[in-house]
Design a protein around this motif. Sequence first.
Motif, PDB file in Angstrom:
ATOM      1  N   PHE A   1      11.244  28.883  12.840  1.00  0.00           N
ATOM      2  CA  PHE A   1      10.134  27.936  12.739  1.00  0.00           C
ATOM      3  C   PHE A   1       9.971  27.428  11.313  1.00  0.00           C
ATOM      4  N   THR A   2      10.344  28.238  10.334  1.00  0.00           N
ATOM      5  CA  THR A   2      10.083  27.881   8.936  1.00  0.00           C
ATOM      6  C   THR A   2      10.795  26.607   8.536  1.00  0.00           C
ATOM      7  N   ASP A   3      12.099  26.521   8.824  1.00  0.00           N
ATOM      8  CA  ASP A   3      12.868  25.334   8.448  1.00  0.00           C
ATOM      9  C   ASP A   3      12.366  24.092   9.183  1.00  0.00           C
ATOM     10  N   VAL A   4      12.082  24.252  10.472  1.00  0.00           N
ATOM     11  CA  VAL A   4      11.586  23.118  11.257  1.00  0.00           C
ATOM     12  C   VAL A   4      10.240  22.645  10.720  1.00  0.00           C
ATOM     13  N   ASN A   5       9.336  23.579  10.448  1.00  0.00           N
ATOM     14  CA  ASN A   5       8.017  23.223   9.938  1.00  0.00           C
ATOM     15  C   ASN A   5       8.109  22.551   8.580  1.00  0.00           C
ATOM     16  N   ASN A   6       8.981  23.063   7.710  1.00  0.00           N
ATOM     17  CA  ASN A   6       9.145  22.446   6.390  1.00  0.00           C
ATOM     18  C   ASN A   6       9.672  21.022   6.511  1.00  0.00           C
ATOM     19  N   ALA A   7      10.631  20.810   7.408  1.00  0.00           N
ATOM     20  CA  ALA A   7      11.197  19.469   7.589  1.00  0.00           C
ATOM     21  C   ALA A   7      10.145  18.488   8.085  1.00  0.00           C
ATOM     22  N   PHE A   8       9.385  18.898   9.103  1.00  0.00           N
ATOM     23  CA  PHE A   8       8.350  18.011   9.625  1.00  0.00           C
ATOM     24  C   PHE A   8       7.253  17.765   8.592  1.00  0.00           C
ATOM     25  N   THR A   9       6.907  18.789   7.824  1.00  0.00           N
ATOM     26  CA  THR A   9       5.875  18.626   6.800  1.00  0.00           C
ATOM     27  C   THR A   9       6.302  17.591   5.767  1.00  0.00           C
ATOM     28  N   ILE A  10       7.544  17.644   5.335  1.00  0.00           N
ATOM     29  CA  ILE A  10       8.046  16.681   4.349  1.00  0.00           C
ATOM     30  C   ILE A  10       8.040  15.264   4.930  1.00  0.00           C
ATOM     31  N   ILE A  11       8.509  15.141   6.173  1.00  0.00           N
ATOM     32  CA  ILE A  11       8.565  13.809   6.806  1.00  0.00           C
ATOM     33  C   ILE A  11       7.170  13.215   6.943  1.00  0.00           C
ATOM     34  N   TYR A  12       6.212  14.003   7.461  1.00  0.00           N
ATOM     35  CA  TYR A  12       4.853  13.499   7.645  1.00  0.00           C
ATOM     36  C   TYR A  12       4.193  13.197   6.304  1.00  0.00           C
ATOM     37  N   PHE A  13       4.406  14.067   5.316  1.00  0.00           N
ATOM     38  CA  PHE A  13       3.790  13.854   4.005  1.00  0.00           C
ATOM     39  C   PHE A  13       4.299  12.565   3.373  1.00  0.00           C
ATOM     40  N   LEU A  14       5.626  12.355   3.427  1.00  0.00           N
ATOM     41  CA  LEU A  14       6.185  11.132   2.847  1.00  0.00           C
ATOM     42  C   LEU A  14       5.702   9.892   3.594  1.00  0.00           C
ATOM     43  N   SER A  15       5.657   9.960   4.919  1.00  0.00           N
ATOM     44  CA  SER A  15       5.226   8.809   5.712  1.00  0.00           C
ATOM     45  C   SER A  15       3.779   8.429   5.397  1.00  0.00           C
ATOM     46  N   VAL A  16       2.901   9.428   5.407  1.00  0.00           N
ATOM     47  CA  VAL A  16       1.490   9.166   5.122  1.00  0.00           C
ATOM     48  C   VAL A  16       1.310   8.710   3.681  1.00  0.00           C
ATOM     49  N   GLY A  17       1.999   9.375   2.744  1.00  0.00           N
ATOM     50  CA  GLY A  17       1.869   9.014   1.334  1.00  0.00           C
ATOM     51  C   GLY A  17       2.332   7.602   1.054  1.00  0.00           C
ATOM     52  N   ILE A  18       3.495   7.222   1.602  1.00  0.00           N
ATOM     53  CA  ILE A  18       4.013   5.864   1.399  1.00  0.00           C
ATOM     54  C   ILE A  18       3.072   4.823   2.000  1.00  0.00           C
ATOM     55  N   THR A  19       2.533   5.118   3.184  1.00  0.00           N
ATOM     56  CA  THR A  19       1.607   4.174   3.830  1.00  0.00           C
ATOM     57  C   THR A  19       0.357   3.964   2.989  1.00  0.00           C
ATOM     58  N   ILE A  20      -0.224   5.053   2.507  1.00  0.00           N
ATOM     59  CA  ILE A  20      -1.458   4.943   1.717  1.00  0.00           C
ATOM     60  C   ILE A  20      -1.198   4.225   0.398  1.00  0.00           C
ATOM     61  N   VAL A  21      -0.091   4.568  -0.274  1.00  0.00           N
ATOM     62  CA  VAL A  21       0.226   3.907  -1.552  1.00  0.00           C
ATOM     63  C   VAL A  21       0.483   2.416  -1.329  1.00  0.00           C
ATOM     64  N   TYR A  22       1.214   2.070  -0.273  1.00  0.00           N
ATOM     65  CA  TYR A  22       1.519   0.668   0.009  1.00  0.00           C
ATOM     66  C   TYR A  22       0.237  -0.122   0.281  1.00  0.00           C
ATOM     67  N   THR A  23      -0.642   0.425   1.114  1.00  0.00           N
ATOM     68  CA  THR A  23      -1.886  -0.282   1.426  1.00  0.00           C
ATOM     69  C   THR A  23      -2.792  -0.379   0.196  1.00  0.00           C
ATOM     70  N   TYR A  24      -2.805   0.662  -0.624  1.00  0.00           N
ATOM     71  CA  TYR A  24      -3.626   0.625  -1.841  1.00  0.00           C
ATOM     72  C   TYR A  24      -3.144  -0.470  -2.785  1.00  0.00           C
ATOM     73  N   ILE A  25      -1.830  -0.538  -2.997  1.00  0.00           N
ATOM     74  CA  ILE A  25      -1.282  -1.575  -3.880  1.00  0.00           C
ATOM     75  C   ILE A  25      -1.559  -2.964  -3.301  1.00  0.00           C
ATOM     76  N   GLY A  26      -1.387  -3.115  -1.978  1.00  0.00           N
ATOM     77  CA  GLY A  26      -1.658  -4.399  -1.353  1.00  0.00           C
ATOM     78  C   GLY A  26      -3.106  -4.826  -1.508  1.00  0.00           C
ATOM     79  N   ILE A  27      -4.033  -3.869  -1.353  1.00  0.00           N
ATOM     80  CA  ILE A  27      -5.457  -4.182  -1.501  1.00  0.00           C
ATOM     81  C   ILE A  27      -5.785  -4.553  -2.945  1.00  0.00           C
ATOM     82  N   VAL A  28      -5.212  -3.823  -3.911  1.00  0.00           N
ATOM     83  CA  VAL A  28      -5.460  -4.127  -5.326  1.00  0.00           C
ATOM     84  C   VAL A  28      -4.935  -5.515  -5.673  1.00  0.00           C
ATOM     85  N   VAL A  29      -3.736  -5.847  -5.199  1.00  0.00           N
ATOM     86  CA  VAL A  29      -3.162  -7.170  -5.472  1.00  0.00           C
ATOM     87  C   VAL A  29      -4.030  -8.267  -4.853  1.00  0.00           C
ATOM     88  N   ALA A  30      -4.486  -8.047  -3.618  1.00  0.00           N
ATOM     89  CA  ALA A  30      -5.333  -9.042  -2.957  1.00  0.00           C
ATOM     90  C   ALA A  30      -6.666  -9.200  -3.683  1.00  0.00           C
TER      91      ALA A  30
END
Length: 224
Positions: free
Chosen positions: A171-200
């Motif tokens: 379970f450890t390897d699977v959980n670590n992989a999913f955690t990294i994927i979800y963290f990157l996905s959420v982080g990229i989405t939030i950073v992208y929307t934040y930059i877009g809002i600031v530019v607008a």
Amino acid sequence: MVNATLIASDVPAKAALSMTPCFFFLYINVVMLITLRSKAIFRETSRYILFTNMLFTDSLTLVICMLMYIFAIIRLYISSIVCALVILAGDVISLISPLILAVMALERYIAICFPLRHAEITMCRRTGVAIAIVWALGSVKAFTNLILLLISGPILSTLDFCSGLSMPDQFTDVNNAFTIIYFLSVGITIVYTYIGIVVAARSASSDKCSAAKAHRTQHPGDPN
């Protein structure tokens, strides 16, 4: 023997001190959920629907954490399958909140950058579809762990108490992989929307400044 008696007597006091803040925050969450469900505007506006769902999942996460803590405190003997289901449910719910947060960031991005299409894109039906997709994505990790759990062999033995440490090692390897994927996905989405809002926001501010300067430099005799 005396030390064991003293430790046993301290358990209820430690449990009460630990659980009191949990019950307090759970009470606040329940009050907020009741308030959000009591008004039509909260039930029909996308950002409040998303916030209600995130608040609900946070409350469920808190309840599961409290159950796990109680299991550990009272040293409850519990079937491995029941423990696994509780842990897998906690895995699903713990991933929902950050995914909902990413969807909320997208909703605000649409509201600021595409205001004319905001009502169409974020209508209640589409918000419900987005929430269903979030729950489906949050369940992928748990279903993967469940399949690994079924493949790993019999899971009907009893444990001293329910803990994530009692789950199979794979379970450890699977959980670590999913955690990294979800963290990157959420982080990229939030950073992208934040930059877009600031530019607008800066673009709108510069447009207002340009309009104000044009108004001040306009000749008094010129027509409006």
